[in-house]
Design a protein around this motif. Structure first.
Motif, PDB file in Angstrom:
ATOM      1  N   VAL C 220       0.869  -1.180   0.000  1.00 56.45           N
ATOM      2  CA  VAL C 220       0.000   0.000   0.000  1.00 56.45           C
ATOM      3  C   VAL C 220       0.899   1.220   0.000  1.00 56.45           C
ATOM      4  CG1 VAL C 220      -1.849   1.237   1.204  1.00 56.45           C
ATOM      5  CG2 VAL C 220      -1.618  -1.233   1.501  1.00 56.45           C
ATOM      6  N   GLU C 221       0.540   2.214  -0.794  1.00 57.69           N
ATOM      7  CA  GLU C 221       1.281   3.478  -0.703  1.00 57.69           C
ATOM      8  C   GLU C 221       0.319   4.646  -0.843  1.00 57.69           C
ATOM      9  OE1 GLU C 221       4.369   3.247  -3.710  1.00 57.69           O
ATOM     10  OE2 GLU C 221       2.951   3.539  -5.347  1.00 57.69           O
ATOM     11  N   ILE C 222       0.690   5.755  -0.226  1.00 56.82           N
ATOM     12  CA  ILE C 222      -0.130   6.966  -0.210  1.00 56.82           C
ATOM     13  C   ILE C 222       0.632   8.047  -0.962  1.00 56.82           C
ATOM     14  CG2 ILE C 222      -1.223   8.698   1.278  1.00 56.82           C
ATOM     15  CD1 ILE C 222      -2.345   5.967   1.883  1.00 56.82           C
TER      16      ILE C 222
ATOM     17  N   LYS D 218       5.301   6.516   4.040  1.00 59.94           N
ATOM     18  CA  LYS D 218       4.326   6.718   2.956  1.00 59.94           C
ATOM     19  C   LYS D 218       4.012   5.446   2.181  1.00 59.94           C
ATOM     20  CE  LYS D 218       2.884  10.341   2.098  1.00 59.94           C
ATOM     21  NZ  LYS D 218       1.710  11.021   2.726  1.00 59.94           N
ATOM     22  N   GLY D 219       4.654   4.342   2.549  1.00 64.04           N
ATOM     23  CA  GLY D 219       4.367   3.094   1.859  1.00 64.04           C
ATOM     24  C   GLY D 219       4.766   1.916   2.713  1.00 64.04           C
ATOM     25  N   VAL D 220       4.038   0.816   2.573  1.00 66.13           N
ATOM     26  CA  VAL D 220       4.314  -0.408   3.325  1.00 66.13           C
ATOM     27  C   VAL D 220       4.163  -1.584   2.384  1.00 66.13           C
ATOM     28  CG1 VAL D 220       3.711  -1.807   5.330  1.00 66.13           C
ATOM     29  CG2 VAL D 220       3.217   0.641   5.356  1.00 66.13           C
ATOM     30  N   GLY D 255      -3.075 -15.360   3.829  1.00 67.33           N
ATOM     31  CA  GLY D 255      -4.463 -15.151   4.226  1.00 67.33           C
ATOM     32  C   GLY D 255      -4.576 -14.349   5.507  1.00 67.33           C
ATOM     33  N   GLY D 256      -3.562 -13.554   5.786  1.00 67.58           N
ATOM     34  CA  GLY D 256      -3.605 -12.701   6.979  1.00 67.58           C
ATOM     35  C   GLY D 256      -3.111 -13.369   8.238  1.00 67.58           C
ATOM     36  N   ILE D 257      -2.631 -14.607   8.109  1.00 68.54           N
ATOM     37  CA  ILE D 257      -2.218 -15.401   9.272  1.00 68.54           C
ATOM     38  C   ILE D 257      -0.762 -15.809   9.086  1.00 68.54           C
ATOM     39  CG2 ILE D 257      -2.691 -17.520  10.582  1.00 68.54           C
ATOM     40  CD1 ILE D 257      -5.586 -17.361   9.454  1.00 68.54           C
ATOM     41  N   SER D 258       0.019 -15.720  10.162  1.00 71.40           N
ATOM     42  CA  SER D 258       1.434 -16.053  10.065  1.00 71.40           C
ATOM     43  C   SER D 258       1.603 -17.529   9.726  1.00 71.40           C
ATOM     44  CB  SER D 258       2.147 -15.734  11.376  1.00 71.40           C
ATOM     45  OG  SER D 258       1.670 -16.563  12.407  1.00 71.40           O
ATOM     46  N   SER D 259       2.656 -17.800   8.916  1.00 70.46           N
ATOM     47  CA  SER D 259       2.872 -19.167   8.430  1.00 70.46           C
ATOM     48  C   SER D 259       4.005 -19.867   9.167  1.00 70.46           C
ATOM     49  CB  SER D 259       3.203 -19.112   6.934  1.00 70.46           C
ATOM     50  OG  SER D 259       4.461 -18.449   6.767  1.00 70.46           O
ATOM     51  N   GLY D 260       4.695 -19.129  10.037  1.00 67.65           N
ATOM     52  CA  GLY D 260       5.858 -19.695  10.697  1.00 67.65           C
ATOM     53  C   GLY D 260       7.162 -19.274  10.040  1.00 67.65           C
ATOM     54  N   GLN D 261       7.084 -18.734   8.818  1.00 71.24           N
ATOM     55  CA  GLN D 261       8.292 -18.196   8.170  1.00 71.24           C
ATOM     56  C   GLN D 261       8.624 -16.823   8.741  1.00 71.24           C
ATOM     57  OE1 GLN D 261       7.092 -18.784   3.815  1.00 71.24           O
ATOM     58  NE2 GLN D 261       9.219 -19.433   3.855  1.00 71.24           N
ATOM     59  N   ASP D 262       9.797 -16.289   8.354  1.00 69.77           N
ATOM     60  CA  ASP D 262      10.136 -14.912   8.742  1.00 69.77           C
ATOM     61  C   ASP D 262       9.077 -13.946   8.232  1.00 69.77           C
ATOM     62  OD1 ASP D 262      12.450 -15.903   9.793  1.00 69.77           O
ATOM     63  OD2 ASP D 262      13.787 -14.975   8.319  1.00 69.77           O
ATOM     64  N   ILE D 263       8.718 -13.000   9.061  1.00 71.06           N
ATOM     65  CA  ILE D 263       7.815 -11.935   8.637  1.00 71.06           C
ATOM     66  C   ILE D 263       8.676 -10.781   8.141  1.00 71.06           C
ATOM     67  CG2 ILE D 263       6.136 -10.249   9.466  1.00 71.06           C
ATOM     68  CD1 ILE D 263       5.113 -12.535  11.302  1.00 71.06           C
ATOM     69  N   VAL D 264       8.427 -10.372   6.902  1.00 70.59           N
ATOM     70  CA  VAL D 264       9.285  -9.392   6.231  1.00 70.59           C
ATOM     71  C   VAL D 264       8.448  -8.193   5.788  1.00 70.59           C
ATOM     72  CG1 VAL D 264      10.915  -9.006   4.341  1.00 70.59           C
ATOM     73  CG2 VAL D 264      10.743 -11.284   5.403  1.00 70.59           C
ATOM     74  N   VAL D 265       8.859  -7.020   6.252  1.00 71.42           N
ATOM     75  CA  VAL D 265       8.104  -5.787   5.998  1.00 71.42           C
ATOM     76  C   VAL D 265       9.066  -4.710   5.527  1.00 71.42           C
ATOM     77  CG1 VAL D 265       6.573  -4.076   7.061  1.00 71.42           C
ATOM     78  CG2 VAL D 265       6.697  -6.401   8.014  1.00 71.42           C
ATOM     79  N   ARG D 266       8.688  -3.972   4.510  1.00 75.09           N
ATOM     80  CA  ARG D 266       9.472  -2.807   4.109  1.00 75.09           C
ATOM     81  C   ARG D 266       8.617  -1.548   4.147  1.00 75.09           C
ATOM     82  NH1 ARG D 266      11.375  -6.702   1.259  1.00 75.09           N
ATOM     83  NH2 ARG D 266       9.717  -6.334  -0.243  1.00 75.09           N
ATOM     84  N   ILE D 267       9.257  -0.437   4.531  1.00 75.48           N
ATOM     85  CA  ILE D 267       8.549   0.832   4.595  1.00 75.48           C
ATOM     86  C   ILE D 267       9.312   1.902   3.823  1.00 75.48           C
ATOM     87  CG2 ILE D 267       7.406   0.372   6.788  1.00 75.48           C
ATOM     88  CD1 ILE D 267       9.551   1.949   8.225  1.00 75.48           C
ATOM     89  N   ALA D 268       8.541   2.793   3.186  1.00 79.85           N
ATOM     90  CA  ALA D 268       9.121   3.937   2.477  1.00 79.85           C
ATOM     91  C   ALA D 268       9.032   5.153   3.398  1.00 79.85           C
ATOM     92  CB  ALA D 268       8.348   4.200   1.193  1.00 79.85           C
ATOM     93  N   VAL D 269      10.183   5.787   3.622  1.00 78.50           N
ATOM     94  CA  VAL D 269      10.269   6.916   4.549  1.00 78.50           C
ATOM     95  C   VAL D 269      10.550   8.183   3.756  1.00 78.50           C
ATOM     96  CG1 VAL D 269      11.469   7.829   6.572  1.00 78.50           C
ATOM     97  CG2 VAL D 269      11.192   5.349   6.294  1.00 78.50           C
TER      98      VAL D 269
END
Lengths: 331, 331, 331, 331
Positions: C220-222, D218-220, D255-269
C-alpha cells in the motif's frame, strides 16, 4: 482493562504504594481552559487525612498535568496527569504478604495473576480512584460548558439518614474496630434528551457498569430502582404533560436513552473490608489463620466514595455527549 | 452500539416488525459442536404465545444458522443466526405513530434519531432480545464444556414469592388492564477463580452493565447487594476456612474478580410499560392526549426476562473466560 | 475480528460455500434513503460470471436488507444485509480437503484453528468481500451526501498499462493455466480537511490497514509512496500557494490528517494463488504432493478487487467523518 | 486515538516541548522481570544528539517506571513510563506560530482542532515516538520469552544501498539545507504459525496500519510487496516442501495469518519535511510567505525510524500472540 469510555476515554494506572498514580485522558475536545487548579479541589475532596472519621494517611495528592495543554487550553491531544505517593507505610502491610484479607481482592488477585503487590492493596486500593477523580474533574468542566451538573449525597449509613446519627454510627463502628456500609445517590441535572444507545449501549447500562466498577459498590439502581418490583405499571409509568413528565420514576432514562429529566442513580456501598476486629482467613499456604487488619482505614467509605461516583457519572455523560454529537451534525 | 463483548462478541440486529432479527457471534472458539437444535430450545423459552399469562403474538421463532459452522462444528469464523418475523400485526400500532407511550422509548427515540419505527416498539421491542438469547445459547454450550452453568429463577412478583400468589398477581393485573413488576435472581455455578479485571473491567461491572442493558431492568445487585448498606464489616466479610469461604455475601466476586464461589445476581424488573389502562401522554405535536396501549403484551415480563438475563450472564462469563485464557498460557 | 470501524462499524460473516454471506452495519446515521437498489449495482460490479476474463461461477448475488430501514430510510439501528449462495460446487473442492493450496490460507487456517472449511476457501474466499461491498455502498451514499466520492482504476497488470495490453496479459496467463498481478489506484475527492487522528489513528494508517486487509494485497502506498525514498525534501514537500497546495506528493494526508486535497492510494495485488499449473505442496499428513487447483478462478483479480478497495476506502472515510463530527459541535 | 492494540495495549501521550512524554501499557502479562534498564537502551537508540547526521537536540531521555512493577516483576496491572523533556528550545519555533511548514501537520492540525502547539511540532513531533519505543521494549521482552525477535535495517537512502554512499547522501543533503528519504526493512524471526485473523484483523493489515501510523512513512509492503504486480502466480506462490516453504514471497503471512516463516516488511520513509532551504507556504491569515525551517532536525530520518518501526512491529506481534493464546486453551 484500565481504559474507560469510547469517546472521552481515560486510562488509569498506579498502586497504593507505588511511585505515582494517574490517568491519561484521550478524546477530550480542544479549547477547554485547564490547569491544575481545575483538578486539585476534586482530589482534595477525595483524599485521606482530612477528617477524624477517615483514614489518617497523610497525602497531599498534588496533581501535575504532563501533556495535552497549551497556553492554558486543551489541544485535543492526550492529557496525562500524575499524583505521586508520599506517605506509603509499606511496613504496616508486611504481615499481609502471606495472608488473604477477608472481603478484599487479595485472594482473587493471587488466583488471577499468581503475583500481587500486597502493600496497601496494590492496584485494588482505594487510591486507584485518584486517576478517575482527576479525569472526572475535566469531564465535569466539559459538561458544565453544556449546562450539565453532577452531584452526590449520602442517603444513609448503617440504616441511619440524619447527619448526626450517621456520624454516631461511624464513630461507634470505628471504636469497635469495625466498619459500616451505606447508600449514596447521584443526580445529573441539565442533560439533554437523546444520550445513550438503545441496546447494549444504554445510558443506564453504562452508568451501572461505571458504578459497579467502583470498589465496595454491590448494588446500583436507576430512578425508582428496586421499588419497581412492587408496583403496578399504571403507577410506575411517568405520564407526560404539557410541561414534560409528571413524575420521574424512570430516573431520567427511557429505553436506555436520556429523556431530559434529572438522571437519578443510587449505589449500595459495603462496609469497609479492612477492620481491626479479629477474623478468620487463610494464608497463602492454605492454613486457617487469625487476622486483624492494621494500616489506616476508613470505618465507612461512603463519604469518600461520593467524589469517585460523581466522577464516574460525569465520565459516562461526557462520553455519551460526544457520541451523540456525531449524529447531530452528520445525519 | 449493538455489539457486546470483547472476546466472545455478539452483534445483534432487527426490529419487532421488520423482516428478521438475529445476531452475529464473533470470537467463538473453533471445534464446538453446533446446529439449530442447540439454539432453538432457549428461543422457545423466550418466545411469546406459550402461556395465558404472556403476550399472544404467535411466533415460531425458528432460528437459521447462516455461517460459521462446518460439518456440525464451529470453525472460529463468525456465526450468523436469523429468525424471521411472521406474526407482526403492524396495523395495531398505527395510532402509536403519533403518540409517545408512557414508560417506553418512543419519546427518547424521537429525540435521539428524529425518526422511529413505531411498529411494536421497533428496535426497543422485547423481540430485540432474540439475538441475545440465540447467542447466549452458544455461550452456554461453551461454558458447559468448562463446567460452568447458569440458571435463573423468579424471586418475587409484586411482592409475592409463592408461585400461586405470583400467578394470581399477574392475572389480577392483566384483568385490570395493568401490569406488575418483580425481582429475578441469576446464579452461575462452577466458575473458576480469576475471571474479571481489577478496575473498569470488574466482573461485577460487566454483569451490572449487561443486566441494566436489558429493557425493563432498573436495578442490579451482586451477592448481599443493597443489604450491605445496613451491615457491619465484621458481618459482611466472608471468612475463609479450610474448605473455602464460610459464607457468600460477596456473591462470588471480590475486587471485581471471581472467587470460585457461586456468582449471585439479582435484578429489579419494572412492570410492563404497555397497559390497556388509560394514561396521559403527549403526541408528536406536543398536545396532551389520552392513550390506552393496544397490541399483545405481557402483564408481567419477569418470566420471559429470565432466559434473556441468563443469556447475558452467560455471554459475560464466556467473554471473561476467553480473556483470562490469554494469561493462563502467556505469562 | 470481523468488525471494522469505530463509528460506522461493519461486521461481516459468511463462507464461500455456506448458506449466506452478509454484513451488519452499526452506527449509520438515521434518515438516509436506502433500499436494495442502492446496494445491488455495487455487488453486480463485484460478482463473478460477468466476463470471460473472470471466474465463471454463476451467482446473482441478490442482496436482502433485513433490518434498520423504515419507510425507505435508515433509522439509526443496525442494518443487516444478506446474500445467499446459489452456485456453490463443493464437490470441485473435495481433493482440497487434504491438501494445502500454495499461496492460500489453507495451511495457516489449519495451524490457527485446527479445523477449516476447505470448500472454496471458506471464510478466506473472495466471496467474503460481499459484506464489505454491500456495506461500502451505504458508506458511499453517506459520503456523497457530504460531497465526497471514491473511485478506482487499474494502473497496471503484469507491468502493462494499456487496456488492450492488459487484456492480452490476462488471456495469456489464463491459457497457460497461470495468473498475473497488478496495481490499482483509489482516489477520494471532496474530503474536508481534518479527518484522521495524529498518532495511531492516522487517516493513512487506517487506509493502509483497510487495504492490506483485502486478500491478495501485498503493498500500500499513499501519494508519492515508495518514490519518496529517492527524493530530496525540497522536491517532496508540497508548497502552499494562495489557491491551496501546488502539488500533491502527500496524497492528501499530512501528519495523518486529511488536507482537503485528493486522497490518493495505490495497492499491489498479487497474482491469483489458484492456478491450474502443477505446483508442489504438502498434504495434511506432511507428504509432499503435486497440486493443480481446479474450481473456477480469476486469472487476474485486479479488476474485481476495485469495487472492494473502493468500498474499504469509503468505509474508512465515513468512519472518520463521523469521528470528526463529534468535535465540530462539542468543542 | 492514542491507544494501540487490543490485548497488549499502549496509550501514549506528550508533546515535543511539554513537560513529559510517555506511555501506559495495559494487558502485559504478569511475572515478566522489568526495570528501567530494560527500556533505556532502546530509547538511547532513538534519541537525538548522538550522531553528526542527526538532530543536535540534547535529551538524555531517561525513563522512569511509575507503576505496574512489584519487586522487579510486572504484576498484570498497567505500567506507566515517563520521560521528561529537558532541552526544548521553544523560542526557535516562535516564527512557526503563524506559518504552516510544508510537508508538516501544521496546517491539518489547525484545520482539525482550531488550536495547535506549534513548538517543535507539538504532538506530531518525532518525540511522540518515545512512548512507542518504551512500550515496544517491553513487547520485545515478552516476545523474546517466546522465541520471537524483531530487527530492522536500512535498505537504501536516496537510492543508495552502501553505508558509505548512504552517509555521503545524508551529508550532502544536510550541507545543502535539504533532506533525503529512504527504505527500511523489518524482519521478525521465530513467530509461530497462526497469528492474525482472517478478515479485518489480518496480521499484515495490523502491521500495515502500525507502520503507516509512524510519521514520515508513505508506503508499506509485505514480502515481495509491489514486485508481485509484475509476476505470474506460478512464480509468486511459495511451494511447500518437506522442510517447509521453498521460498518466502509471502513475507511470512498467508491469508492474513502467520505461516511460521520470517515476517518481512518494508517501509518507504519520506525525506524530513523540515529543511533550511527556502520554500513557499501560507501563514495563518492566508498570505503566501517564504519559510526556512530552523530548529535542530535530522537530514534523513531513516536511521532513527528503525527503533520506532521495530517497536511497532513488536507491539503488533505481542498483541497477536496474546489474542491467539485464548484459543490455544479454550477450544
Amino acid at each position: 482493562m484500565n481504559t474507560f469510555g469510547r469517546n472521552f476515554r481515560i486510562t488509569t494506572f498506579g498502586e497504593s504504594h507505588g511511585r505515582a498514580l494517574g490517568a491519561v485522558i484521550d478524546g477530550c475536545p480542544p479549547g477547554i481552559p485547564l490547569d491544575e487548579t481545575d483538578i486539585q479541589p476534586l482530589l482534595d475532596r477525595r483524599r485521606p487525612g482530612t477528617s477524624p472519621l477517615a483514614s489518617q494517611r497523610q497525602e497531599a495528592d498534588r496533581v501535575e498535568i504532563l501533556s495535552g495543554v497549551f497556553e492554558g487550553k486543551t489541544t485535543g491531544t492526550p492529557i496525562a496527569m500524575i499524583v505521586r505517593n508520599r506517605d506509603a507505610q509499606s511496613e504496616d502491610y508486611e504481615e499481609l504478604r502471606g495472608k488473604f484479607r477477608p472481603g478484599h481482592a487479595d485472594f482473587t488477585f493471587q488466583e488471577k495473576y499468581g503475583i500481587r503487590d500486597h502493600r496497601g492493596g496494590g492496584r485494588s486500593s482505594g487510591r486507584e480512584t485518584i486517576g478517575r477523580v482527576a479525569a472526572g474533574a475535566l469531564a465535569m468542566k466539559y459538561l458544565a460548558m453544556h449546562g450539565v451538573t453532577v452531584s452526590g449525597r449520602i442517603v444513609s449509613v448503617h440504616g441511619k439518614t440524619e447527619p448526626a446519627a450517621i456520624e454516631h454510627e461511624i464513630l461507634a463502628a470505628m471504636n469497635a474496630g469495625d466498619s459500616v456500609g451505606g447508600i449514596a445517590e447521584l443526580v445529573a441535572k441539565g442533560c439533554p434528551a437523546g444520550l445513550g444507545d438503545p441496546v447494549f449501549g444504554k445510558l443506564d447500562a453504562a452508568i451501572a457498569g461505571a458504578m459497579m466498577g467502583i470498589g465496595a459498590v454491590k448494588g446500583v439502581e436507576i430512578g425508582a430502582g428496586f421499588a419497581v418490583a412492587g408496583r403496578f405499571g399504571s403507577h410506575n409509568n411517568d405520564p407526560m404533560t404539557k410541561d414534560g413528565f409528571a413524575s420521574n420514576h424512570a430516573g431520567g432514562i427511557l429505553g436506555g436513552i436520556s429523556s431530559g429529566q434529572d438522571i437519578v442513580v443510587r449505589i449500595a456501598v459495603k462496609p469497609t473490608a479492612s477492620i481491626a476486629k479479629m477474623q478468620k482467613t487463610r494464608d497463602i499456604h492454605g492454613n486457617v489463620v487469625d487476622i486483624s487488619v492494621g494500616g489506616r482505614h476508613d470505618p465507612c467509605i461512603v463519604p469518600r466514595i461520593l467524589p469517585v461516583a460523581e466522577a464516574m457519572l460525569a465520565l459516562v455523560l461526557a462520553d455519551c455527549m460526544l457520541e451523540q454529537a456525531k449524529y447531530d451534525r452528520s445525519g
